[in-house]
Enzyme design. Structure first.
Site, PDB file in Angstrom:
ATOM      1  N   GLY A 246       0.492  -0.172  -2.963  1.00 57.89           N
ATOM      2  CA  GLY A 246       0.558  -0.951  -1.720  1.00 57.89           C
ATOM      3  C   GLY A 246      -0.826  -1.250  -1.177  1.00 57.89           C
ATOM      4  O   GLY A 246      -1.306  -0.606  -0.252  1.00 57.89           O
TER       5      GLY A 246
ATOM      6  N   SER B 287      -6.117   0.365   3.882  1.00 62.67           N
ATOM      7  CA  SER B 287      -6.105   1.766   3.421  1.00 62.67           C
ATOM      8  C   SER B 287      -7.043   1.954   2.231  1.00 62.67           C
ATOM      9  O   SER B 287      -7.587   3.046   2.025  1.00 62.67           O
ATOM     10  CB  SER B 287      -4.687   2.195   3.036  1.00 62.67           C
TER      11      SER B 287
ATOM     12  N   ASP C 198      -0.484  -3.592  -6.470  1.00 64.94           N
ATOM     13  CA  ASP C 198       0.345  -4.410  -5.566  1.00 64.94           C
ATOM     14  C   ASP C 198       0.671  -5.709  -6.307  1.00 64.94           C
ATOM     15  O   ASP C 198      -0.198  -6.242  -7.014  1.00 64.94           O
ATOM     16  CB  ASP C 198      -0.440  -4.726  -4.278  1.00 64.94           C
TER      17      ASP C 198
ATOM     18  N   GLY D 112       3.988  -9.284  -0.948  1.00 67.13           N
ATOM     19  CA  GLY D 112       4.549  -8.700   0.276  1.00 67.13           C
ATOM     20  C   GLY D 112       5.847  -7.950   0.039  1.00 67.13           C
ATOM     21  O   GLY D 112       6.581  -8.204  -0.913  1.00 67.13           O
TER      22      GLY D 112
ATOM     23  N   SER E 247       4.848  -2.181  -9.117  1.00 69.21           N
ATOM     24  CA  SER E 247       4.400  -0.786  -9.208  1.00 69.21           C
ATOM     25  C   SER E 247       5.224   0.065 -10.177  1.00 69.21           C
ATOM     26  O   SER E 247       4.673   0.919 -10.867  1.00 69.21           O
ATOM     27  CB  SER E 247       4.397  -0.144  -7.822  1.00 69.21           C
TER      28      SER E 247
ATOM     29  N   ASP F 284       2.628   3.762  -0.574  1.00 69.90           N
ATOM     30  CA  ASP F 284       2.740   2.929   0.632  1.00 69.90           C
ATOM     31  C   ASP F 284       3.189   1.517   0.220  1.00 69.90           C
ATOM     32  O   ASP F 284       2.700   0.523   0.723  1.00 69.90           O
ATOM     33  CB  ASP F 284       1.382   2.884   1.360  1.00 69.90           C
TER      34      ASP F 284
ATOM     35  N   HIS G 272       9.531  -0.161   1.037  1.00 70.89           N
ATOM     36  CA  HIS G 272      10.177   0.958   1.727  1.00 70.89           C
ATOM     37  C   HIS G 272      11.699   0.974   1.587  1.00 70.89           C
ATOM     38  O   HIS G 272      12.370   1.782   2.210  1.00 70.89           O
ATOM     39  CB  HIS G 272       9.796   0.958   3.211  1.00 70.89           C
TER      40      HIS G 272
ATOM     41  N   HIS H 188       3.067   7.466   3.159  1.00 70.17           N
ATOM     42  CA  HIS H 188       2.889   6.840   4.478  1.00 70.17           C
ATOM     43  C   HIS H 188       4.232   6.430   5.069  1.00 70.17           C
ATOM     44  O   HIS H 188       5.212   6.264   4.346  1.00 70.17           O
ATOM     45  CB  HIS H 188       1.972   5.617   4.381  1.00 70.17           C
ATOM     46  N   ASP H 189       4.271   6.282   6.394  1.00 68.56           N
ATOM     47  CA  ASP H 189       5.457   5.821   7.122  1.00 68.56           C
ATOM     48  C   ASP H 189       6.616   6.819   7.046  1.00 68.56           C
ATOM     49  O   ASP H 189       7.771   6.422   6.891  1.00 68.56           O
ATOM     50  CB  ASP H 189       5.884   4.424   6.650  1.00 68.56           C
TER      51      ASP H 189
HETATM   52  N1  SAH Z   1      -1.573   0.137   2.424  1.00 68.21           N
HETATM   53  C1  SAH Z   1      -1.568  -1.103   3.175  1.00 68.21           C
HETATM   54  C2  SAH Z   1      -0.182  -1.593   3.526  1.00 68.21           C
HETATM   55  C3  SAH Z   1       0.736  -1.807   2.364  1.00 68.21           C
HETATM   56  S1  SAH Z   1       2.121  -2.827   2.799  1.00 68.21           S
HETATM   57  C4  SAH Z   1      -2.421  -0.974   4.442  1.00 68.21           C
HETATM   58  O1  SAH Z   1      -3.020   0.075   4.677  1.00 68.21           O
HETATM   59  O2  SAH Z   1      -2.531  -1.910   5.214  1.00 68.21           O
HETATM   60  C5  SAH Z   1       3.113  -2.665   1.379  1.00 68.21           C
HETATM   61  C6  SAH Z   1       2.615  -3.448   0.172  1.00 68.21           C
HETATM   62  O3  SAH Z   1       3.442  -3.044  -0.933  1.00 68.21           O
HETATM   63  C7  SAH Z   1       2.755  -4.956   0.272  1.00 68.21           C
HETATM   64  O4  SAH Z   1       1.478  -5.543   0.129  1.00 68.21           O
HETATM   65  C8  SAH Z   1       3.687  -5.356  -0.889  1.00 68.21           C
HETATM   66  O5  SAH Z   1       3.288  -6.525  -1.573  1.00 68.21           O
HETATM   67  C9  SAH Z   1       3.580  -4.135  -1.793  1.00 68.21           C
HETATM   68  N2  SAH Z   1       4.770  -3.940  -2.629  1.00 68.21           N
HETATM   69  C10 SAH Z   1       6.061  -3.840  -2.222  1.00 68.21           C
HETATM   70  N3  SAH Z   1       6.878  -3.652  -3.275  1.00 68.21           N
HETATM   71  C11 SAH Z   1       6.078  -3.631  -4.376  1.00 68.21           C
HETATM   72  C12 SAH Z   1       6.329  -3.484  -5.791  1.00 68.21           C
HETATM   73  N4  SAH Z   1       7.558  -3.309  -6.262  1.00 68.21           N
HETATM   74  N5  SAH Z   1       5.284  -3.527  -6.634  1.00 68.21           N
HETATM   75  C13 SAH Z   1       4.019  -3.727  -6.181  1.00 68.21           C
HETATM   76  N6  SAH Z   1       3.732  -3.860  -4.861  1.00 68.21           N
HETATM   77  C14 SAH Z   1       4.744  -3.821  -3.971  1.00 68.21           C
HETATM   78 MG    MG Z   2       2.406   2.010   5.478  1.00 70.10          MG
END
Ligand code: SAH
Ligand code: MG
Length: 219
Positions: free
Chosen positions: A54, A60, A79, A83, A132, A149, A152, A177-178
């Site tokens: 993420g 982060s 990532d 999104g 991921s 992260d 979710h 996270h979260d």
């Molecule tokens: N760590 C970041 C926030 C991450 S938001 C910060 O500190 O601001 C969550 C991210 O996970 C998003 O950018 C989204 O594109 C990514 N994401 C969600 N599902 C995913 C997947 N299956 N594979 C890769 N990335 C993913």
């Molecule tokens: Mg988060």
């Protein structure tokens, strides 16, 4: 930054303050500092990579990247850059400025690259543009640190856990996270991952806001 127990890490993060403030994302400063401190203090197997799931625009990643750079450790930040569900149109965390006018999709990759460039972390952060779980299932080898992260939703979060957590070396760290104990504050999936880790040989070492950090035991 005064509260940081490692002066070198503190001054490096302080030098990035302006960039941190200008970077889009979802990592409050106190949690980012905890994340960086945990990675920096994790001297088990610094030859093993740290993994971030993420990246978004790299907020982060600045915290983790600064710690990894001081350790001489590599950070792989994963990532697909389109999104999560909650970043799509009509959801709470949608940012219309991130929509690519040609593909019509959210695209955070160019922002992420820019952040890594401005943070001078190009020698430390390996940018992985991938799903991921798919990447996790083809990645062989141990890792020293994992930060979850990404998506979710239930399936997404559980499969991130399944494809990556078993790769953490004994003594290595898992950060999630979260994590919200109260469902009115946020989705419960990260909390379920946290509980799962505690039942599978991890021991909590840090809690800061919604961030939880666990160490892998030797069983
Ligand atoms: N760590 C970041 C926030 C991450 S938001 C910060 O500190 O601001 C969550 C991210 O996970 C998003 O950018 C989204 O594109 C990514 N994401 C969600 N599902 C995913 C997947 N299956 N594979 C890769 N990335 C993913
Ligand atoms: Mg988060």
């Amino acid at each position: 930054m005064d509260q940081i127990e490692y002066p070198k890490l503190g001054s490096e993060l302080l030098a990035k303050q302006e960039l941190i403030r200008a970077t889009k994302g979802f990592m409050p400063p106190d949690e980012g500092v905890s994340l960086a401190t945990a990675l920096y203090g994790c001297n088990a197997a610094t030859e093993l990579p740290a993994i971030e799931i993420g990246s978004y625009a790299g907020l982060s990643t600045i915290y983790l990247g600064v710690a990894a750079q001081l350790q001489g450790r590599v950070l792989l930040s994963v990532d697909h850059h389109h999104g999560s569900e909650e970043n799509q149109e009509g959801w709470d965390y949608h940012d219309p400025a991130l929509k690519d006018p040609v593909s019509g999709k959210i695209d955070t990759l160019y922002l992420f690259r820019r952040t890594i460039e401005l943070a001078a972390l190009g020698d430390t952060v390996i940018i992985v543009v991938a799903n991921s779980q798919k990447y996790g299932s083809t990645f062989n080898g141990e890792i020293g640190f994992l930060f979850i992260d990404g998506g979710h939703g239930h399936e997404q979060a559980q499969s991130d856990y399944e494809s990556w957590v078993s790769k953490i070396t004994v003594g290595g760290l898992l950060a999630i996270h979260d994590v919200f104990l109260d469902p009115s504050l946020g989705g419960q999936e990260p909390y379920h991952l946290y509980q799962r880790s505690l039942s599978e040989g991890f021991r909590e070492i840090t809690a800061q806001g919604s961030l939880r950090i666990m160490r892998k035991g030797s069983r």
